[in-house]
Design a protein around this motif. Structure first.
Motif, PDB file in Angstrom:
ATOM      1  N   SER A 121      -7.966  -0.537   3.493  1.00 29.01           N
ATOM      2  CA  SER A 121      -8.404  -0.471   2.283  1.00 29.01           C
ATOM      3  C   SER A 121      -7.799  -0.226   1.054  1.00 29.01           C
ATOM      4  O   SER A 121      -6.631  -0.320   1.060  1.00 29.01           O
ATOM      5  CB  SER A 121      -9.021   0.827   2.354  1.00 29.01           C
ATOM      6  OG  SER A 121      -8.033   2.109   2.585  1.00 29.01           O
ATOM      7  N   HIS A 158      -6.590  12.635   1.100  1.00 25.78           N
ATOM      8  CA  HIS A 158      -6.240  11.120   1.110  1.00 25.78           C
ATOM      9  C   HIS A 158      -7.859  10.835   0.315  1.00 25.78           C
ATOM     10  O   HIS A 158      -8.318  12.254   0.075  1.00 25.78           O
ATOM     11  CB  HIS A 158      -6.643  10.964   2.952  1.00 25.78           C
ATOM     12  CG  HIS A 158      -6.442   9.586   3.001  1.00 25.78           C
ATOM     13  ND1 HIS A 158      -5.471   9.227   3.682  1.00 25.78           N
ATOM     14  CD2 HIS A 158      -7.103   8.560   3.406  1.00 25.78           C
ATOM     15  CE1 HIS A 158      -5.550   8.329   4.788  1.00 25.78           C
ATOM     16  NE2 HIS A 158      -6.585   7.425   4.067  1.00 25.78           N
ATOM     17  N   SER A 195     -10.220   5.079  -2.256  1.00 29.03           N
ATOM     18  CA  SER A 195     -11.153   2.583  -2.446  1.00 29.03           C
ATOM     19  C   SER A 195     -11.748   2.456  -3.276  1.00 29.03           C
ATOM     20  O   SER A 195     -12.219   2.962  -4.101  1.00 29.03           O
ATOM     21  CB  SER A 195     -11.506   3.215  -0.980  1.00 29.03           C
ATOM     22  OG  SER A 195     -10.848   3.770  -0.042  1.00 29.03           O
ATOM     23  N   ASN A 235      -6.581  -0.117  -1.672  1.00 29.17           N
ATOM     24  CA  ASN A 235      -5.740   1.170  -2.377  1.00 29.17           C
ATOM     25  C   ASN A 235      -4.266   1.628  -2.213  1.00 29.17           C
ATOM     26  O   ASN A 235      -4.018   1.724  -1.190  1.00 29.17           O
ATOM     27  CB  ASN A 235      -6.917   2.244  -2.027  1.00 29.17           C
ATOM     28  CG  ASN A 235      -7.115   2.804  -1.143  1.00 29.17           C
ATOM     29  OD1 ASN A 235      -7.357   1.987  -0.475  1.00 29.17           O
ATOM     30  ND2 ASN A 235      -6.329   4.272  -0.702  1.00 29.17           N
ATOM     31  N   GLU A 241     -16.451   3.802   3.878  1.00 30.73           N
ATOM     32  CA  GLU A 241     -15.909   2.943   4.784  1.00 30.73           C
ATOM     33  C   GLU A 241     -16.439   3.289   6.181  1.00 30.73           C
ATOM     34  O   GLU A 241     -17.426   4.246   5.575  1.00 30.73           O
ATOM     35  CB  GLU A 241     -13.880   3.709   5.073  1.00 30.73           C
ATOM     36  CG  GLU A 241     -13.542   4.004   4.389  1.00 30.73           C
ATOM     37  CD  GLU A 241     -13.160   5.152   2.999  1.00 30.73           C
ATOM     38  OE1 GLU A 241     -13.883   5.367   2.758  1.00 30.73           O
ATOM     39  OE2 GLU A 241     -12.091   4.505   2.062  1.00 30.73           O
ATOM     40  N   LYS A 277       1.101  -1.623  -0.071  1.00 30.09           N
ATOM     41  CA  LYS A 277      -0.090  -0.025  -0.178  1.00 30.09           C
ATOM     42  C   LYS A 277       0.630   0.974   0.266  1.00 30.09           C
ATOM     43  O   LYS A 277       0.565   2.325  -0.341  1.00 30.09           O
ATOM     44  CB  LYS A 277      -1.251  -0.351   1.501  1.00 30.09           C
ATOM     45  CG  LYS A 277      -2.445   0.127   1.004  1.00 30.09           C
ATOM     46  CD  LYS A 277      -2.625  -0.019   1.925  1.00 30.09           C
ATOM     47  CE  LYS A 277      -3.350   1.478   2.525  1.00 30.09           C
ATOM     48  NZ  LYS A 277      -5.040   1.709   1.788  1.00 30.09           N
TER      49      LYS A 277
END
Ligand code: TXA
Ligand code: MG
Length: 318
Positions: A133, A220, A141, A135, A170, A46
């Motif tokens: 997640s 983000h 995501s 990504n 999420e 990640k």
């Protein structure tokens, strides 16, 4: 490889590998929460900083005390009400939970995901799954197996096919300070729903770069394309006369010079449907060779708050 054969996922997981799993919120990048080799692989794939702790996924609330201890009664009440489901509880960790999971804190984030395939997987494993997640750190995501494949390609041997995520945003993260619930991340369960069960909830959602609250980093969930957020899409569109613009709308479509692509999240004006469609629409806009994306701000209530939170984090500052 995208597959619905759980045996392939089990094989990887028991051999300290990592796999992508579907949940009702977004796809996760899962590994054995009790194995540091697997945990390290998650961070590396990640490109996630080690100060950002992971969520532990368990098969049912009966297993909660294997990862957490001194659980407040109000947490149990929330768990009984929302699990399996998109609620993450931050609780005092059990001694044997790795510092890699918790980023060295004495708390652990835990939830029971509500997806038949992943529950089946958890039932067949003898360990819980740590899963952020699926990504790369900081990007949008994934809400489909294909999104995960687009990000990681051959680097992931197994992506479990579980369809499009039902909720699309999420989990809501709730911790406890002096036994009072505190909301750390807006998510798929609205604050209003939480408050119906837990009474009034304090909100501590951080916006600035803060290693104490990494899930709350400002840049983000971000597309690569420059993104703006506004209450007035037609007005802002006029400021970019020479540009190829993509627009993200709640319920109404829009036509104007320069607008090359429009994504409407719910023609019926249903906020749950809008949340479900949000990330897939952002992925499509981001791949459409646009100069910029303009997103419409949502009414700041119910899931609109969670959608606005993600859109705020998708915009480039300065
Ligand atoms: O819906 C979800 O929660 C998805 C699916 C896969 O379950 N997972 C997810 O994971 O969103 P991730 O890593 O992208 O976000 C988890 C966030 C982190 O950003 C971190 O801030 C927060 O959970 N977190 C984890 N452990 C924590 C802790 N001990 N205290 C406070 N926050 C914590
Ligand atoms: Mg994430």
């Amino acid at each position: 490889m995208i597959t619905s054969n759980l045996n392939l996922a089990i094989h990887e997981l028991v051999n300290d590998g990592i796999v992508a799993i579907p949940t009702e919120t977004v796809y996760g990048l899962a590994g054995n929460a009790r194995n540091e080799t697997a945990l390290r692989k998650i961070f590396i794939l990640k490109n996630r900083p080690f100060y950002n702790p992971l969520i532990v996924h368990i098969r049912s609330s009966a297993y909660l005390n294997t990862v957490a201890q001194n659980i407040p009664e109000i947490a149990m009440k929330l768990a009984r009400h929302f699990w399996p489901g998109p609620l993450t509880l931050v609780l005092e960790k059990q001694m044997d939970i790795s510092d890699l999971v918790t980023a060295g804190k004495n708390t652990v984030a835990v939830r029971v995901p509500n997806h038949a395939l992943t529950l089946e997987l958890l039932n067949q494993l003898e360990f819980p799954l740590a899963a952020p997640s699926a990504n790369p750190f900081g990007s949008i995501s994934p809400t489909s197996a294909q999104h995960v494949q687009n990000y990681f390609g051959k680097k992931l041997k197994v992506i479990v096919e579980g369809g499009n995520c039902e909720r699309g945003i999420e989990s809501t993260i709730i911790g406890f300070e002096e036994n009072q619930p505190v909301l750390y991340r807006h998510g798929s369960i609205s604050m209003e729903e939480i408050e119906k069960v837990a009474g009034s909830v304090k909100v501590i959602v951080k916006n600035e770069h803060d290693p104490q609250a990494p899930g709350m980093l400002s840049r983000h969930y971000a597309p690569i394309t420059t993104t703006y957020l506004t209450n007035n899409v037609p007005e802002l569109t006029k400021q970019f006369p020479q540009k190829k613009i993509g627009v993200l709308m709640f319920k109404d479509s829009i036509k104007a010079k320069g607008i090359a692509k429009v994504e409407v999240l719910s023609e019926a004006g249903n906020i749950q449907e809008a949340a479900k469609n949000l990330y897939a629409a952002l992925h499509r806009l981001d791949k459409a060779n646009l100069d910029l994306i303009i997103a419409e701000r949502f009414p700041n209530e119910d899931l609109g708050r969670s959608i606005n939170d993600r859109l705020e984090r998708a915009i480039k500052k300065g």
